[in-house]
Design a protein around this motif. Structure first.
Motif: not given
Length: 376
Positions: A244-252
């Protein structure tokens, strides 16, 4: 001289975008042990300890403290590290600090994730009572019940329970004072940082309704609820929190999935996704983040050029099933049949005639299928 800064731990490249990670009351930087190392691949991750917790001095906080006081300590830490603007994620009290920073120091927060937290923590009374209890009796009793407040039944992280037991009672009580007075509901609509809320569905301290309340008030925010997670989700469900954090912070994998669909086509990606299982989920996430979210989005090479390189690499290693898929992708990326033939002829020189022979057979079949589809 007494140290005036929060204790912290920094990981990742110094040149990477900074990401600050805030803890829950009673824990330390170890709360993030299963998440921070992975986040540090793409960020300069800075974990910090609350006053009197972990390695932070207890006298950084006093009775009657506020979440604003804690936010000021975080800004002082960021200033000392030369960090002007940062992404931020925090759990419980650490999440409240993130809300405070985003609402009152918007120029400092580029993106925000609030995990198992609240905008008001059920009012003053329970926290005033807990502060009084800790000042009278210390933390031993509360530490004994930490598992039931933090985790689902049968799960524990002994190191975090030990952190709870070793925290400074007066500093812990002052943090309770901060929670008692915290109510930021009126300021939520003014938060402009992209905001993610993560709730543990089995969290008794800050149930999903608390996170939904924030999500409903912060413009453009999103909410993720995690099954099998209680109050300390990064410790209990680290892979889900990390995704969830990767999707939010990185767009992945969101950005990567979009590119993957553009290059490979919806039918192929839909088939791959339908076959995904818990066993293959991390591999699919890996593909979306690294192959499609980082490499294929790099503007240094065009997609047409990337297709040519990919075809050559697949021929060199004899991956003909993958070659068929990427011949179709090459056509989407603008290569003509003559372009593809020229690439394969080049491979005959540098990868060998037998490899090129098999590649031409694969390409001829795929291109014939394409003609048949057009005629149909």
């Amino acid at each position: 001289m007494t140290d005036t800064l929060l204790d912290h731990r920094a990981e990742g490249p110094a040149s990477a975008p900074p990401l600050l990670l805030g803890p829950s009351l009673g824990t330390s930087t170890r709360l993030w042990d299963k998440v921070a190392p992975e986040l540090s691949i793409t960020h300069r991750v800075i974990r910090w300890d609350l006053p009197g917790h972990g390695g932070s001095p207890a006298d950084l906080i006093a009775a009657g403290a506020t979440v604003g006081d804690l936010a000021a300590l975080v800004l002082s830490l960021a200033d000392s590290l030369g960090v002007e603007r940062f992404a931020y994620a925090g759990v419980s009290l650490g999440g409240a600090v993130g809300l405070q920073l985003a609402a009152h120091h918007p120029e400092r927060v580029s993106s925000l994730a609030v995990i198992c937290s609240s905008s008001h923590f059920n009012g003053e009374k329970p926290w005033r009572e807990r502060a009084d209890l800790v000042r009278r009796e210390g933390l031993a009793g509360l530490a004994e019940t930490a598992d039931s407040r933090w985790f689902t039944p049968g799960f524990t992280v002994p190191e975090l329970v030990d952190d709870h037991r070793k925290a400074d009672p007066e500093a812990y009580a002052a943090c309770c004072d901060a929670l008692a007075s915290f109510d930021i509901r009126g300021a939520l609509p003014g938060i402009t940082a992209p905001t993610l809320l993560i709730a543990g569905r089995e969290d008794p301290a800050t149930p999903p309704a608390h996170l939904r309340e924030i999500a409903d008030a912060v413009p453009g925010s999103s909410l993720t609820e995690l099954s099998g997670a209680s109050h300390l989700a990064p410790a209990e469900r680290p892979e889900a929190v990390l995704a969830a954090l990767r999707t939010h912070f990185d767009g992945y994998p969101g950005r990567g999935m979009e590119v993957r669909r553009q290059v490979l086509g919806d039918p192929h990606v839909d088939r791959a996704q339908s076959r995904q299982s818990p066993f293959t989920a991390r591999f699919q996430d890996f593909i979306s983040r690294y192959a499609w979210g980082e490499i294929w989005t790099d503007p240094t090479l065009s997609r047409r050029e990337r297709s040519m390189i990919t075809l050559t690499a697949l021929v060199a290693h004899g991956h003909y099933d993958e070659l068929a898929m990427h011949i179709r992708a090459a056509r989407r990326n603008g290569l003509t049949p003559d372009d593809i033939a020229a690439v394969l002829l080049q491979t005959a020189v540098y990868c060998g005639v037998p490899a090129a022979n098999s590649a031409f057979a694969t390409a001829q079949r795929v291109l014939a299928e394409e003609v048949g589809e057009e005629e149909a």
